[in-house]
Design an enzyme around this catalytic site. Structure first.
Site, mmCIF file in Angstrom:
data_model
loop_
_atom_site.group_PDB
_atom_site.id
_atom_site.type_symbol
_atom_site.label_atom_id
_atom_site.label_comp_id
_atom_site.label_asym_id
_atom_site.label_seq_id
_atom_site.Cartn_x
_atom_site.Cartn_y
_atom_site.Cartn_z
ATOM 1 N N HIS A 344 1.023 -1.167 0.506
ATOM 2 C CA HIS A 344 -0.185 -0.268 -0.212
ATOM 3 C C HIS A 344 1.355 0.737 -0.214
ATOM 4 O O HIS A 344 2.104 1.250 0.538
ATOM 5 C CB HIS A 344 -0.652 0.141 1.409
ATOM 6 C CG HIS A 344 -1.912 0.463 0.588
ATOM 7 N ND1 HIS A 344 -2.197 1.926 1.071
ATOM 8 C CD2 HIS A 344 -4.013 0.681 0.739
ATOM 9 C CE1 HIS A 344 -3.499 2.975 1.079
ATOM 10 N NE2 HIS A 344 -4.127 1.959 0.787
ATOM 11 N N ASP A 400 -7.906 -5.314 -0.206
ATOM 12 C CA ASP A 400 -8.101 -6.583 -1.527
ATOM 13 C C ASP A 400 -8.006 -8.290 -1.118
ATOM 14 O O ASP A 400 -8.139 -9.099 -1.753
ATOM 15 C CB ASP A 400 -7.359 -5.838 -2.859
ATOM 16 C CG ASP A 400 -8.296 -4.571 -3.494
ATOM 17 O OD1 ASP A 400 -7.414 -3.460 -3.390
ATOM 18 O OD2 ASP A 400 -9.527 -4.810 -3.128
HETATM 19 C C1 SDX Z 1 -6.335 0.027 -2.962
HETATM 20 O O1 SDX Z 1 -4.521 4.556 -2.513
HETATM 21 C C2 SDX Z 1 -5.364 3.682 -1.563
HETATM 22 O O2 SDX Z 1 -6.039 4.585 -0.707
HETATM 23 C C3 SDX Z 1 -5.992 2.880 -2.251
HETATM 24 C C4 SDX Z 1 -6.711 1.751 -1.853
HETATM 25 C C5 SDX Z 1 -8.212 2.412 -1.591
HETATM 26 O O3 SDX Z 1 -8.855 1.883 -0.460
HETATM 27 O O4 SDX Z 1 -8.460 3.320 -2.210
HETATM 28 O O5 SDX Z 1 -6.379 1.387 -0.722
HETATM 29 C C6 SDX Z 1 -7.269 0.551 -2.726
HETATM 30 O O6 SDX Z 1 -6.550 0.224 -4.030
HETATM 31 C C7 SDX Z 1 -5.225 -1.107 -1.984
HETATM 32 C C8 SDX Z 1 -4.108 -1.569 -2.940
HETATM 33 C C9 SDX Z 1 -4.335 -2.764 -4.413
HETATM 34 N N1 SDX Z 1 -3.793 -3.244 -4.893
HETATM 35 C C10 SDX Z 1 -3.127 -4.484 -5.146
HETATM 36 O O7 SDX Z 1 -3.075 -5.134 -4.380
HETATM 37 C C11 SDX Z 1 -2.086 -4.085 -6.170
HETATM 38 C C12 SDX Z 1 -0.491 -5.096 -5.346
HETATM 39 N N2 SDX Z 1 0.198 -4.113 -4.632
HETATM 40 C C13 SDX Z 1 1.180 -2.921 -5.672
HETATM 41 O O8 SDX Z 1 0.661 -2.491 -6.693
HETATM 42 C C14 SDX Z 1 1.430 -1.992 -4.256
HETATM 43 O O9 SDX Z 1 1.544 -1.903 -2.977
HETATM 44 C C15 SDX Z 1 0.627 -0.587 -4.272
HETATM 45 C C16 SDX Z 1 0.113 -0.002 -5.982
HETATM 46 C C17 SDX Z 1 -0.482 -1.062 -3.350
HETATM 47 C C18 SDX Z 1 1.473 0.936 -3.502
HETATM 48 O O10 SDX Z 1 2.013 0.529 -4.547
HETATM 49 P P1 SDX Z 1 3.524 1.490 -4.076
HETATM 50 O O11 SDX Z 1 2.945 3.105 -3.539
HETATM 51 O O12 SDX Z 1 3.519 2.770 -5.932
HETATM 52 O O13 SDX Z 1 4.624 0.893 -4.228
HETATM 53 P P2 SDX Z 1 5.556 0.875 -5.379
HETATM 54 O O14 SDX Z 1 4.984 0.481 -5.976
HETATM 55 O O15 SDX Z 1 6.963 2.106 -5.161
HETATM 56 O O16 SDX Z 1 6.653 -0.434 -4.050
HETATM 57 C C19 SDX Z 1 7.656 -0.649 -3.514
HETATM 58 C C20 SDX Z 1 8.878 -1.855 -3.135
HETATM 59 C C21 SDX Z 1 8.883 -1.733 -4.247
HETATM 60 O O17 SDX Z 1 9.754 -2.541 -4.456
HETATM 61 P P3 SDX Z 1 11.681 -2.069 -4.965
HETATM 62 O O18 SDX Z 1 12.054 -1.639 -6.235
HETATM 63 O O19 SDX Z 1 11.816 -1.007 -4.040
HETATM 64 O O20 SDX Z 1 12.536 -3.125 -4.394
HETATM 65 O O21 SDX Z 1 7.741 -2.293 -2.544
HETATM 66 C C22 SDX Z 1 7.662 -3.575 -3.332
HETATM 67 C C23 SDX Z 1 7.809 -2.669 -4.790
HETATM 68 O O22 SDX Z 1 8.693 -3.976 -5.970
HETATM 69 N N3 SDX Z 1 5.854 -3.915 -3.361
HETATM 70 C C24 SDX Z 1 5.719 -5.382 -3.852
HETATM 71 C C25 SDX Z 1 4.099 -4.907 -3.534
HETATM 72 N N4 SDX Z 1 3.742 -3.834 -3.768
HETATM 73 C C26 SDX Z 1 5.153 -3.198 -3.331
HETATM 74 N N5 SDX Z 1 6.076 -6.562 -4.043
HETATM 75 C C27 SDX Z 1 5.858 -6.997 -3.850
HETATM 76 N N6 SDX Z 1 4.482 -7.475 -3.823
HETATM 77 C C28 SDX Z 1 3.307 -5.984 -3.834
HETATM 78 N N7 SDX Z 1 2.092 -6.362 -4.048
#
Ligand code: SDX
Length: 465
Positions: A344, A400
């Site tokens: 998140h 989710d």
């Molecule tokens: C919702 O914004 C909100 O409030 C949204 C929400 C709402 O109520 O409206 O809460 C609802 O959208 C929940 C999120 C649902 N999405 C997912 O579950 C999809 C999987 N999650 C990711 O795509 C991600 O965690 C996000 C999009 C939710 C957040 O991404 P960020 O803040 O842009 O984080 P990032 O992509 O910059 O990741 C930071 C690091 C990375 O690693 P490095 O490159 O630094 O080594 O964390 C890792 C990412 O690879 N990472 C994950 C991960 N999420 C982040 N690694 C593995 N699995 C994951 N799910």
């Protein structure tokens, strides 16, 4: 509260105690105060870190794992409130009196009925679209129901009127030619509720029309995709119960109704997330709230946002067994792929919504073998992710991760998990649109231009082949 649902309240209060215990060590947040614009903030790509506006509607604290609506914490609202009451709270800023809540519920029930919109919806190949596409189409049709083109006194040039192709829209009577065209634009049956702000599609009435209407659309789309006719709303059912009923054709048990209500409360608002921001950007151009909600639906569908709940179920089915969780996860990590339902932008502790939905998923799947298997795989995956990415990168389950398991136990199919999310989030989208419009400023951020300057124009016949 139905005695069977007391157990649900106890589950929620246990989750609250767990959340407090887990983040008590985190420093108390510095409480927010009104801003003196312009404000300095460190902004990353995608406006990360940017402060777009002030709000009194909701607050998310990532370190403490707090989610607050108008000052009330989400656990208390789930334990003691209802989705109708929370929608009122988000919009008006205070908990309603009994008479205010009953009048509000009556209004929402009245707005469930959208015969004209449902008939128009049925003239599209809904069964061939993702339900979120159908929902987006439906909100446009809802808007059409109250716009000028529908008003009797609208002086129309019949030649210009777009008359629907007769056999594409099921009609009670088969009007012909010009009469047929007028039929398409005849006033909806419910004269009494076409208030002025409905026609201009910007005020609270339009928001409440959408709050009920998007749920009605979700029910109708669910039935059409099953090859069945939409079921008429039941005015005696609560918002949550009517949603389940119009989607599945079955009246829910008190437990299913209560758990759907809790899930709708959990999904109602969540700060400046992508879909809320999208709906506010559309509203800031003085477009209207139907199109704002359409933009919110479009943004919510993406798997990085609300679309993740559908993909979580696909992922759990792909894993297939508890034994396969570890090898599957190791492969995912090796490919640096994201695990759906985790991580998140704001929460660096457990998403409080997952802390409620997890135990509710366990409760709901106790009696169903398929559900129990999915839940065990989910639990094993949660353990793997939290013990690795949780420690290394503060990545925990988000809203989710467990929601789909709860809905599956109610007989709802995966492609409807994001539409249910949208049904609930209409409350947050519209409340924030209304709040922002009171002090509107069109959203217009900047982009850093890093391209060339002073390029000479070369006529096409002189360009390199
Ligand atoms: C919702 O914004 C909100 O409030 C949204 C929400 C709402 O109520 O409206 O809460 C609802 O959208 C929940 C999120 C649902 N999405 C997912 O579950 C999809 C999987 N999650 C990711 O795509 C991600 O965690 C996000 C999009 C939710 C957040 O991404 P960020 O803040 O842009 O984080 P990032 O992509 O910059 O990741 C930071 C690091 C990375 O690693 P490095 O490159 O630094 O080594 O964390 C890792 C990412 O690879 N990472 C994950 C991960 N999420 C982040 N690694 C593995 N699995 C994951 N799910």
């Amino acid at each position: 509260m139905h005695e069977q649902t007391q157990e649900i309240t106890e589950i929620i209060l246990k989750a609250k105690a767990k959340a407090i215990k887990e983040t008590n060590h985190e420093p108390e947040p510095e409480f927010s105060k009104p801003i003196n614009w312009p404000v300095n903030c460190v902004v990353g790509p995608g406006l990360e870190g940017a402060i777009a506006c002030e709000t009194k509607i909701g607050y998310v604290n990532g370190a403490k794992g707090w989610l607050i609506y108008r000052g009330y914490n989400i656990f208390d609202l789930c334990a003691y409130s209802s989705f109708e009451e929370v929608s009122y709270l988000l919009m008006y800023g205070y908990l309603p009196s009994e008479s205010q809540l009953s009048a509000f519920k009556k209004k929402l029930i009245q707005y469930r009925y959208m015969h004209h919109t449902k008939r128009l919806l049925m003239s599209f190949p809904i069964e061939k679209m993702h339900p979120m596409a159908g929902l987006r189409l439906g909100t446009n049709l809802m808007r059409q129901e109250f716009t000028d083109a529908d008003r009797e006194n609208y002086t129309s040039n019949l030649a210009k009127i777009i008359s629907a192709d007769e056999d594409s829209i099921p009609m009670e009577t088969k009007p012909k030619g010009e009469e047929h065209a007028i039929y398409e634009f005849k006033q909806p049956q419910r004269q009494q509720i076409i208030s002025d702000d409905l026609k201009h599609a910007t005020g609270f009435e339009s928001c409440f029309h959408l709050l009920s209407g998007v749920a009605t659309l979700t029910g109708a789309i669910s039935r059409l995709r099953q090859g069945a006719m939409p079921i008429e709303n039941d005015a005696s059912l609560s918002f949550a119960a009517n949603l389940i009923y119009t989607m599945t054709g079955k009246r829910p048990t008190p437990i299913e109704e209560r758990i759907m209500d809790v899930s709708l409360i959990l999904h109602a608002d969540h700060g400046m997330n992508a879909s809320t921001f999208a709906s506010m950007v559309v509203a800031s151009t003085l477009s209207d709230v139907y199109l704002s909600v359409g933009a919110g639906i479009a943004a919510l569908q993406g798997p990085l946002h609300g679309g993740a709940n559908e993909r979580v179920i696909e992922m759990l089915n792909e894993i297939g067994s508890v034994d396969n969780v570890k090898p599957w996860f190791e492969k995912k990590r090796a490919k640096k792929e994201k695990v759906m339902g985790f991580g998140h932008r704001v929460y660096k502790a457990y998403d409080p919504r997952a802390l409620v939905l997890g135990p509710l998923a366990k409760f709901m799947t106790k009696k169903s073998s398929n559900g129990k298997k999915l839940f065990k795989i989910a639990q094993a995956l949660e353990k793997e992710v939290v013990s690795t990415l949780g420690k290394e990168k503060r990545i925990f389950p988000n809203v989710d991760f467990y929601s789909g398991i709860v809905y599956a136990a109610m007989g709802i199919t995966a492609e409807f998990y994001t539409p249910i999310f949208a049904v609930s989030r209409v409350a947050g989208w519209t409340a924030r649109v209304q709040e922002y419009m009171r002090n509107n400023r069109i959203f217009r951020p900047r982009a850093m231009y890093t391209g060339p300057f002073d390029k000479e124009y070369i006529p096409i016949n002189k360009r390199k082949k």
